[in-house]
Design an enzyme around this catalytic site. Structure first.
Site, PDB file in Angstrom:
ATOM      1  N   GLY A  88       0.827  -1.196   0.000  1.00 50.72           N
ATOM      2  CA  GLY A  88       0.000   0.000   0.000  1.00 50.72           C
ATOM      3  C   GLY A  88       0.868   1.254   0.000  1.00 50.72           C
ATOM      4  O   GLY A  88       2.073   1.191   0.263  1.00 50.72           O
ATOM      5  N   CYS A  89       0.253   2.382  -0.288  1.00 49.71           N
ATOM      6  CA  CYS A  89       1.003   3.632  -0.395  1.00 49.71           C
ATOM      7  C   CYS A  89       1.509   4.073   0.979  1.00 49.71           C
ATOM      8  O   CYS A  89       2.704   4.343   1.157  1.00 49.71           O
ATOM      9  CB  CYS A  89       0.139   4.708  -1.033  1.00 49.71           C
ATOM     10  SG  CYS A  89      -1.507   4.890  -0.293  1.00 49.71           S
ATOM     11  N   TYR A  90       0.637   4.140   1.967  1.00 50.89           N
ATOM     12  CA  TYR A  90       1.077   4.519   3.312  1.00 50.89           C
ATOM     13  C   TYR A  90       2.093   3.525   3.866  1.00 50.89           C
ATOM     14  O   TYR A  90       3.103   3.939   4.448  1.00 50.89           O
ATOM     15  CB  TYR A  90      -0.120   4.615   4.273  1.00 50.89           C
ATOM     16  CG  TYR A  90      -1.044   5.794   4.064  1.00 50.89           C
ATOM     17  CD1 TYR A  90      -0.579   7.098   4.089  1.00 50.89           C
ATOM     18  CD2 TYR A  90      -2.415   5.610   3.892  1.00 50.89           C
ATOM     19  CE1 TYR A  90      -1.440   8.187   3.934  1.00 50.89           C
ATOM     20  CE2 TYR A  90      -3.284   6.678   3.733  1.00 50.89           C
ATOM     21  CZ  TYR A  90      -2.797   7.967   3.765  1.00 50.89           C
ATOM     22  OH  TYR A  90      -3.656   9.033   3.619  1.00 50.89           O
ATOM     23  N   THR A 112       4.252   1.759   2.319  1.00 48.17           N
ATOM     24  CA  THR A 112       5.551   1.959   1.689  1.00 48.17           C
ATOM     25  C   THR A 112       6.288   3.114   2.344  1.00 48.17           C
ATOM     26  O   THR A 112       7.450   2.986   2.773  1.00 48.17           O
ATOM     27  CB  THR A 112       5.368   2.238   0.174  1.00 48.17           C
ATOM     28  OG1 THR A 112       4.793   1.081  -0.433  1.00 48.17           O
ATOM     29  CG2 THR A 112       6.693   2.558  -0.490  1.00 48.17           C
ATOM     30  N   ALA A 113       5.624   4.254   2.430  1.00 47.72           N
ATOM     31  CA  ALA A 113       6.275   5.435   3.016  1.00 47.72           C
ATOM     32  C   ALA A 113       6.646   5.190   4.474  1.00 47.72           C
ATOM     33  O   ALA A 113       7.722   5.605   4.933  1.00 47.72           O
ATOM     34  CB  ALA A 113       5.345   6.645   2.893  1.00 47.72           C
TER      35      ALA A 113
END
Lengths: 348, 348, 348, 348
Positions: free
Chosen positions: A151-153, A155-156
């Site tokens: 997911g995007c969150y 990953t960050a």
């Protein structure tokens, strides 16, 4: 050229992650987009949905089945719950499957059921799948044909905290991740919360402490820490189209100092092509990574409160979705990991 | 009406806080703006600097001295270090002085010197001054004529956390305040970081852990907690013109529950005209308080991590500056606290 | 590869057009950026000015002379008046010179003096120069080594109106061009009009009827029309970073109809790689051309007022500056015109 | 106070114009909002739809009938075609009716049918109705009880051009109106074109030459010109929440000069409380009128093309909708025209 290109299919091509995959794959030198599918726009050219593609890619959206039949690699960017069946068909067709949804991200079916409400339909597939965050788990990816793209969150967040956790420089409990995402993260479907008037000149938290990316972040952090990590994760909606900034807070351990902290990150990420560890006079900004596959990371050791603050910035649609999926494809196809992903981010 | 109106002066009227004061005071029924001063635009009509005021207020900017001579109440919105001299002149002229800068906010000269680099020139003035955050310290304001108006971040942060601290529902250590501000907080002067191209479609942290509002927040929280509170404060720059959202994290104590937490806030703020404690189905948004003096507060108790998350939203230029200054003026002049501040926020 | 790459220099590399040139040239397969110059940042790495380039291009800014000495082709993106001297040096050094400023755009020195206030220092250079708008004047570019790269508004305006004028479908008098540009067009230097607070949620015309791009637009239109064209040109500032939309109005002649109009555009632009003539169900949007070298054009024949309305959209920094300059370089170096410019515009 | 306040009802209160009416009327000293209706949210508090109103106005949305029964004045902000029936009921109930839709704006039923597709159901009502643009047609409003409140574009356009037309300084043919509107003009319902991702960093024309406001603008201009005026009207969508800027172009007549032009506007608007005729060093900006009832006008005479360019800026939701409706109410109720409308626009 007489090089045989890999044939690629995209299912869910008219969502934001799907069309971003398409855009990036059109510029990838060793692949060819064979077919695209879209449930809502079957029979229509994708350039009708995204006129930016007019005259560049006017492919007609076809069925999922046609996509799978024509492809060596299939990417799916569809709502959670739908990918398991698609994965099964792909694997049967000897097709690599990269899932941009959540179905193959969690090791624990129990957590999947708790947070997403579904079941693991093909337990064998889940065992065969790998979590595609190369900077942390590249060694697990060899020989795999089924990827759960992060997911995007997550990953960050995981990229921001992993080196400090690995090195034992922060406590595993009491971690706070305050994340802010651009609107593309909310998807293309029409909702009140993505109406221009609701987003513009606005900002707010949502799903504080209860967002579904929480267990995925904890899973990655626990793996690198070697023991259970529990976080408090609060996402916010930014009035921008793209980008995530995650501001991550953790209590420093006694071993932590400005220097040991930076060393830990340099050790982990020194050779990573897509991570830029920023010097102390530069701060991670979403602007500087937009439209690239970079993750920029800034490190702060706040002495007076003995707290480590790490900020990480990614383009939620690239390193947080389509770009990372292509990075994973490159790995599975034994191509250079950066192939098709060396976009220079625009300065403004 | 034959009511004698109070005569008001504004020093630093062409800064953002100054012109916002002017705008609000023009609509206040019991005051009259007597004179405005601006170092950069002396001799020019203020409507040349802000054409929104054309034909409404075309007052010529005069000297600080002229403003003080003509006024019953003087507001100063000037860089830190300049207000002490102005305050001395006002007090001598029997003029109420409300400072929107930082010179009269900190009780400790030592901290002032550490964070702002100056000295307390008139110790007596500092003792006479009161910190103007009425919702927490209204009882200290009686009979005062010199107000240190709180900073924007300290207002949002202290209002967010005070009730939980007072009630002993959160730990006093390990508090994290992740705050996001619109660009007006950075002031009108030209800097690269406020160029449209740098702000638009961007987002980043700045001065992580070292922002000058840190000691001011700690001072307020320590006072309400009854013991020293140390925080980690990280501000961010939002691509919007106005508004602050502070997301505040603290470890819950054993006494804390969904219910005790909400009760604590209701007890503290139940009668406050400018605080809206939001029900659990509404989340604090900067949009909903923009152009008003409200502080909206949302309460979250994250059970799985035993963490309290409070979000508070204010208009940084109103409750975070000009509006709160007028609220303080109303108190000092024994007018209803809401006078001139009952703007209904616009929905979009 | 053993192909010898062309060596490229950029003067004015830290302006917006300069850094955009750099970004695009870094991705061009047959060139190599040899050196970059910046008056304000000599001696500093360009990635200090634009951290988006960190770890990608950390070249130190050098002097103009060094750039010229090291390059086969020099691009200059500097204020008007400065390029003539640079051009002379380049030509002497057998270096191709492409000027992104206004010094080599106007045929008439008289008009240059009237609108820009300078003189033609080297008349021979001006005769040797060519106006680099390939879609209209490609035939004049053969064998040239000195290019006046068109302005952003003139590119959008001339491309919009040329086919209709050529075909005699609109009157040459009474033409109105209402153009709207993103903020990058105003440059990087700090001005009140580019402060975020002044631009955000704002919109206005500026220099109505007196903007310096007026004679350049008239020059192009007069050439294609075969007689003098006089326009009314009014630019506006849009609260976006990039993009120009020009809405162009002209009185239809008797020969004009929906069909003859569309035919005229198809005849002119049917084979142009960078012009997309949109079908009647699609409207030119800046979003769809952003970060690409495309010019999208929509055609409207308003029957009830017998008026032709043409809208054209470009990225002001690409087709309106750096991209077109590279297109011109490709032509002069006998490379395919689209080399390094085939970016697929992002959908959002 | 013992003053009996007028009782006001709002039908369509949860649309943007409706909630803006509510916000402004809550601050009007001589009226009281008696009831609000909303088809989509009947039975719900309006503060659930617009949480900005929480604790300020939590009125429950009721039926249209209940609103009409309780009110002295009814405002309707509903889609075209619905107001005629409402008007009939109001007039029968001796209730003043102010329609913010299009049903009572056009004198000609034929044009109404052509552009809106409906019929005039109660011809008597249409004869009794007045077009509520006070600055141009105040003299027709005496004794009226039914108002067709002008559209947003028609307000900005007619106010911009009327003085020049009246004074014979511009030709009546060949007029071009290039208008740009903020997104609130498109309404609250969910459409792809108002999704944040579609609007942000974008700009485009729409309905070029065929927008339904065309006949309304022509009607006003023809009345003031004393003969038929035909225009070319092209609206555009701006990435801002509020505001309209209309840039209007017309061929100057021989009588026109810088001086005669300015005189004409001063004669018409010198005493108008809501029109600010800007001096030549100030340009009409939407920012400067936002959240106010002002219309700012800038005048340009472009000598070289003998063209008059007038720019006008309004808040589309206030002078273009709710504010003008209240101005009309004030006139019909014989209150000062500026009552409740003297908001000082915020500078940023």
């Amino acid at each position: 050229m007489s090089i045989e290109k890999f044939k690629i299919g995209i299912i869910g091509a008219t969502g934001y992650a799907g069309v971003e995959l398409l855009r990036l794959l059109l510029a990838h030198p060793f692949v060819e987009v064979a077919a695209v599918a879209s449930q809502s726009f079957t029979g229509k050219p994708i350039s009708d949905v995204y006129p930016s593609l007019f005259n560049i890619c006017d492919k007609i959206c076809v069925s999922n089945e046609e996509v799978i039949a024509k492809s060596d690699v299939v990417f799916a960017a569809v709502p959670s719950g739908i990918s398991q069946e698609l994965a099964a068909q792909c694997i049967q067709n000897k097709c690599i499957f990269i899932d941009l949804g959540a179905d193959f991200r969690l090791d624990s079916e129990e957590e999947y059921t708790e947070w997403y409400g579904g079941k693991y339909l093909f337990p064998g597939l889940h065992e065969a799948a790998v979590y595609g965050l190369p900077e942390l788990f590249r060694h697990e990816m060899t020989g795999k044909v089924l990827v759960g793209n992060p997911g995007c969150y997550p990953t960050a967040s995981a990229l921001a905290l992993a080196p400090a956790l690995k090195a034992g420089l922060i406590e595993t409990q009491g971690i706070v991740i305050d994340a802010k995402s651009g609107v593309s993260g909310a998807g293309r479907s029409l909702t009140q919360t993505t109406h221009f008037i609701d987003v513009n000149e606005n900002f707010n938290a949502y799903k504080a402490g209860v967002h579904r990316h929480t267990p995925e972040i904890e899973q990655s952090l626990s793996k690198v820490a070697g023991r259970g990590v529990r976080i408090t994760f609060v996402p916010h909606l930014l009035p921008v189209s793209r980008g995530i900034l995650a501001t991550c807070y953790a209590k420093a351990t006694l071993a932590c100092s400005e220097k040991t902290l930076r060393n830990a990150y340099e050790n982990c990420y020194g050779d990573e092509p897509f991570i830029r560890l920023l010097p102390s006079d530069k701060e991670a900004c979403i602007r500087n990574v937009t439209l690239s596959n970079y993750c920029d990371i800034s490190i702060h050791f706040v002495e007076r409160s003995q707290t480590v603050v790490i900020t990480s910035a990614i383009d939620n649609m690239i390193k947080g979705a389509a770009g990372q999926a292509i990075q994973n494809m490159n790995i599975l196809l034994s191509m250079p990991e950066t192939m098709g992903l060396q976009m220079v981010p625009n300065a403004f």
